[in-house]
Design a protein around this motif. Sequence first.
Motif, PDB file in Angstrom:
ATOM      1  N   ALA A  84       2.265   1.639  -3.391  1.00  0.00           N
ATOM      2  CA  ALA A  84       1.221   2.020  -4.358  1.00  0.00           C
ATOM      3  C   ALA A  84       0.882   3.502  -4.238  1.00  0.00           C
ATOM      4  O   ALA A  84       0.833   4.221  -5.236  1.00  0.00           O
ATOM      5  CB  ALA A  84      -0.021   1.168  -4.132  1.00  0.00           C
ATOM      6  N   VAL A  85       0.686   3.983  -3.009  1.00  0.00           N
ATOM      7  CA  VAL A  85       0.266   5.382  -2.804  1.00  0.00           C
ATOM      8  C   VAL A  85       1.374   6.342  -3.231  1.00  0.00           C
ATOM      9  O   VAL A  85       1.154   7.262  -4.035  1.00  0.00           O
ATOM     10  CB  VAL A  85      -0.119   5.615  -1.330  1.00  0.00           C
ATOM     11  N   ILE A 132      -4.978   6.961 -12.058  1.00  0.00           N
ATOM     12  CA  ILE A 132      -4.527   6.795 -10.663  1.00  0.00           C
ATOM     13  C   ILE A 132      -4.974   5.429 -10.141  1.00  0.00           C
ATOM     14  O   ILE A 132      -4.181   4.665  -9.584  1.00  0.00           O
ATOM     15  CB  ILE A 132      -5.082   7.923  -9.763  1.00  0.00           C
ATOM     16  N   GLY A 133      -6.252   5.106 -10.342  1.00  0.00           N
ATOM     17  CA  GLY A 133      -6.770   3.816  -9.864  1.00  0.00           C
ATOM     18  C   GLY A 133      -6.028   2.659 -10.500  1.00  0.00           C
ATOM     19  O   GLY A 133      -5.608   1.722  -9.822  1.00  0.00           O
ATOM     20  N   LEU A 182      -4.681  16.073 -10.880  1.00  0.00           N
ATOM     21  CA  LEU A 182      -4.981  14.739 -10.324  1.00  0.00           C
ATOM     22  C   LEU A 182      -6.425  14.296 -10.579  1.00  0.00           C
ATOM     23  O   LEU A 182      -6.655  13.165 -11.014  1.00  0.00           O
ATOM     24  CB  LEU A 182      -4.653  14.682  -8.833  1.00  0.00           C
ATOM     25  N   PRO A 183      -7.419  15.162 -10.308  1.00  0.00           N
ATOM     26  CA  PRO A 183      -8.794  14.704 -10.579  1.00  0.00           C
ATOM     27  C   PRO A 183      -9.018  14.342 -12.048  1.00  0.00           C
ATOM     28  O   PRO A 183      -9.808  13.455 -12.355  1.00  0.00           O
ATOM     29  CB  PRO A 183      -9.651  15.907 -10.180  1.00  0.00           C
ATOM     30  N   MET A 202      -2.330   2.551  -9.364  1.00  0.00           N
ATOM     31  CA  MET A 202      -2.222   2.142  -7.955  1.00  0.00           C
ATOM     32  C   MET A 202      -2.365   0.627  -7.829  1.00  0.00           C
ATOM     33  O   MET A 202      -1.628  -0.030  -7.089  1.00  0.00           O
ATOM     34  CB  MET A 202      -3.318   2.838  -7.162  1.00  0.00           C
ATOM     35  N   SER A 233       0.836  -1.209   0.000  1.00  0.00           N
ATOM     36  CA  SER A 233       0.000   0.000   0.000  1.00  0.00           C
ATOM     37  C   SER A 233       0.869   1.257   0.000  1.00  0.00           C
ATOM     38  O   SER A 233       0.588   2.210  -0.727  1.00  0.00           O
ATOM     39  CB  SER A 233      -0.964  -0.018   1.184  1.00  0.00           C
ATOM     40  N   THR A 234       1.940   1.235   0.783  1.00  0.00           N
ATOM     41  CA  THR A 234       2.826   2.414   0.819  1.00  0.00           C
ATOM     42  C   THR A 234       3.426   2.657  -0.551  1.00  0.00           C
ATOM     43  O   THR A 234       3.445   3.789  -1.058  1.00  0.00           O
ATOM     44  CB  THR A 234       3.962   2.190   1.845  1.00  0.00           C
ATOM     45  N   ARG A 245      -7.815  10.757 -12.861  1.00  0.00           N
ATOM     46  CA  ARG A 245      -8.317   9.822 -11.861  1.00  0.00           C
ATOM     47  C   ARG A 245      -8.333   8.357 -12.329  1.00  0.00           C
ATOM     48  O   ARG A 245      -7.894   7.474 -11.601  1.00  0.00           O
ATOM     49  CB  ARG A 245      -9.721  10.248 -11.439  1.00  0.00           C
ATOM     50  N   LEU A 270       1.777  23.655  -7.254  1.00  0.00           N
ATOM     51  CA  LEU A 270       1.414  22.490  -6.439  1.00  0.00           C
ATOM     52  C   LEU A 270      -0.107  22.335  -6.361  1.00  0.00           C
ATOM     53  O   LEU A 270      -0.645  21.219  -6.447  1.00  0.00           O
ATOM     54  CB  LEU A 270       2.019  22.651  -5.037  1.00  0.00           C
ATOM     55  N   SER A 271      -0.771  23.503  -6.191  1.00  0.00           N
ATOM     56  CA  SER A 271      -2.237  23.464  -6.138  1.00  0.00           C
ATOM     57  C   SER A 271      -2.796  22.998  -7.475  1.00  0.00           C
ATOM     58  O   SER A 271      -3.766  22.230  -7.517  1.00  0.00           O
ATOM     59  CB  SER A 271      -2.800  24.849  -5.818  1.00  0.00           C
ATOM     60  N   PHE A 321      -2.572  19.254  -7.592  1.00  0.00           N
ATOM     61  CA  PHE A 321      -3.534  18.530  -6.756  1.00  0.00           C
ATOM     62  C   PHE A 321      -4.992  18.816  -7.150  1.00  0.00           C
ATOM     63  O   PHE A 321      -5.819  17.912  -7.168  1.00  0.00           O
ATOM     64  CB  PHE A 321      -3.332  18.893  -5.276  1.00  0.00           C
ATOM     65  N   VAL A 322      -5.281  20.106  -7.460  1.00  0.00           N
ATOM     66  CA  VAL A 322      -6.680  20.496  -7.643  1.00  0.00           C
ATOM     67  C   VAL A 322      -7.154  20.273  -9.085  1.00  0.00           C
ATOM     68  O   VAL A 322      -8.288  19.861  -9.310  1.00  0.00           O
ATOM     69  CB  VAL A 322      -6.879  21.984  -7.229  1.00  0.00           C
ATOM     70  N   SER A 328      -1.082  28.103  -7.272  1.00  0.00           N
ATOM     71  CA  SER A 328       0.339  27.742  -7.326  1.00  0.00           C
ATOM     72  C   SER A 328       0.487  26.445  -8.133  1.00  0.00           C
ATOM     73  O   SER A 328      -0.495  25.733  -8.371  1.00  0.00           O
ATOM     74  CB  SER A 328       0.875  27.523  -5.920  1.00  0.00           C
TER      75      SER A 328
END
Lengths: 284, 462
Positions: A90-91, A203-204, A196-197, A207, A87-88, A200, A188-189, A192-193, A186
């Motif tokens: 994978a994440v 990501i699944g 990443l979505p 992972m 899990s570590t 998605r 980084l934002s 993430f914002v 920014s």
Amino acid sequence: MSQPRFRIRILALHAFLLGLALLVLVPFTWMFIASLKSQEDFFSGMFFPPGDGAFGIAWDKLTWGNYKELFNLGFERAFLNSVFYSSTSAVFATLFAAATGYVLAKIDFRGRKFLTVLVLSALVIPPTLLIAPSYELLYRLGMLDTAWGLLLPTLSPTFGAFLFRQAVKQSVPDELLEAARIDGCSELSIFFVVVLPLVRPMIGAFMLITFLGMWNNFISPQIVLQSEAKQPLSVAIAQLRGVYRTDYGLLMAATVVSVAPVALLFLMLQKQFISGLTSGAVKG
Amino acid sequence: MHMLSTALLALRSLSAGIWVIVALVVVSFVALSFSSRERTASLEMWMFSPEHLAMYDPVLEDREAADELDLHVSLMSIAALKSRMMSGFFGGLDTADLIEVERATVGQAFMGPVDAIGFRDLTSRLRDEGLLDTFNPPSLSPWSVDGRVFGLPHDVHPVMLAYRADLVEAAGIDLQQATTWQEFFALLQPVMTDADGDGKPDRYALSMWVTQQDNIELLLMQGGGALFAADGSPTVDSARNAALLAEIVSWCAGPNRVVTDVDEFSAAGHQDRINGVAIAYLCPDWMCSVWRMHVPQIGGKMKLMPLPAFEPGGRRTSVRGGTMLGFPRTSKNFDRAWEIAMLLYNSPEIARTLYKEVDIITPVQSLWSDPVYDEPDPFFMGQAKGRMFIELAPDVPVRTSSPYNQNAVLEFRDAAVNLLNWANTNGVDEPDALREQAQQLLHIAQKNVARQMARNVFTGVE
């Protein structure tokens, strides 16, 4: 096509698929039943031990003893280790691969092309070739027999970086990133914002691939980890094999314990897994 | 903080499956943190044999009760022991204070310069305590490198010939008269008849085949062959080895072969043993307990005798298998570990149990006077089996500790298989006619072993 003929076709198709599904289940069924057999009865019948019970089966000879024995041997520790490592890995591997992919796809900087080629060329190196240098490196860093020694090399997979680079290129329009920057977001934002979505499904999928890869990983933990308390299931199971004698029932019980959680995880993530793998497949 | 909350806000759109994996990270980390299994005993011992542990347990428990001995024993498979021991040695990691390890497993530990071997050199300690001469001298050889001893021998494992006395005596044959292999096969010719008329003998004189590398190796050693010289260089293609290979393969070749392949550990092999498919078997002391456990049906029908020699006056025994107790250099309390070793390896009680439970004779010569070894064994028609093995113990061959021994044995076996194919193809089954081809095949084997050894920067050979 008339409705009844269509139904018959569908039924036939389902019957065929059901047959195939049963075929796939045969080895798993065999494994589970074998895990309930004692060493004495292991070779006594193909599936069940023959006897005088219903259907000619010696039901009384089936036992949970192998599973109990596993826990007497401290297998719960190996199980926990496997869950933690998988899990570590994978994440964090997903997070770092996504970040790398985003940078390679969308951020302009000097040497980006060179870096991309470097990442790509790393893909063609067979992992087996890296075993000896990795061991040497971990030895010099004093990281042998540590969880970090096992996890660190898995945290930035080149395959993942390239996969996310393609996903970001296809799914994240430049205009959206520009709009976010104009709104004062920014970098980084934005990652993430916004990014990443949008990736998605990948990501699944990634992972799950990473989780399974680490769960089934045998070579690396076998080489890097030495203490019994740190070994994952893959190594613990392999070590159940004796040179002169192997308790196959116990081995099968351990294999069931190893297979069941990942099968469950796949069932949970299967939609994401499939959509992630096919994302972009129908883009025109 | 703002960044974290933004990230979490954005990530909430991720699926439940992904969050399950994230939750697993946290849960497993917490669970592992609270279930830390650090080594708590002051001494740790690793071993692979449950039978040995069962013998040690009562002695260790007494000692623990008496002077608070704090020893933790880990029982693991041979594969696990080898991989943990070797990764400990290679990586300079903690292993155990005592490791009981089998011969086939320990070879790799002896690779590299003597000063870098992961086990402690015991030579001076054994000499200082006057223990060097207490052990059966050849039994130290597999654990010695360049004259330095790195392990205490657990056993001797001499080999005798076990045969179906019921069948042999019913045919009026006195097999104990046979002093050479030639005499042995000649004496058993009348038993190798074809009663069922299928064109093959119903019984063969001996169970041995070219694919059984352990038996091939023990016969090679019995005949004075050797795969390595004293300095560790390979001698696979020596003239003596070629002569022995030709002799052994001649037993398997042609329509008049005198040996057959009865599997040593499978149910099918045990059934063949019960049916008397082979009359005689190469039998190290530990094999007696394997038969007692798995083929009790042949109990009371077997007898033992020294191995027939390859030449008149030649060696009448050989050796197969073995275990040592070693002390890794990383052991923090060597003196305490040594005390335990003396307790386990010099104890008359454990030596007696070792023989009674698993038929193994101790290498400690002073314990050989124990009357337990003179007890008649009903499995072997009342023979004093222990005494017979002990009488042969000083004569077991000196063995190599080369880490390449296993490679060499497998190469030798391959040469034997190829020679047998050649013999059958060309219709040759006389040892003299096979010798030249044997020599050629062993040249190839020698080259292969040398090539493997050349890859080791410490022991490279040309």
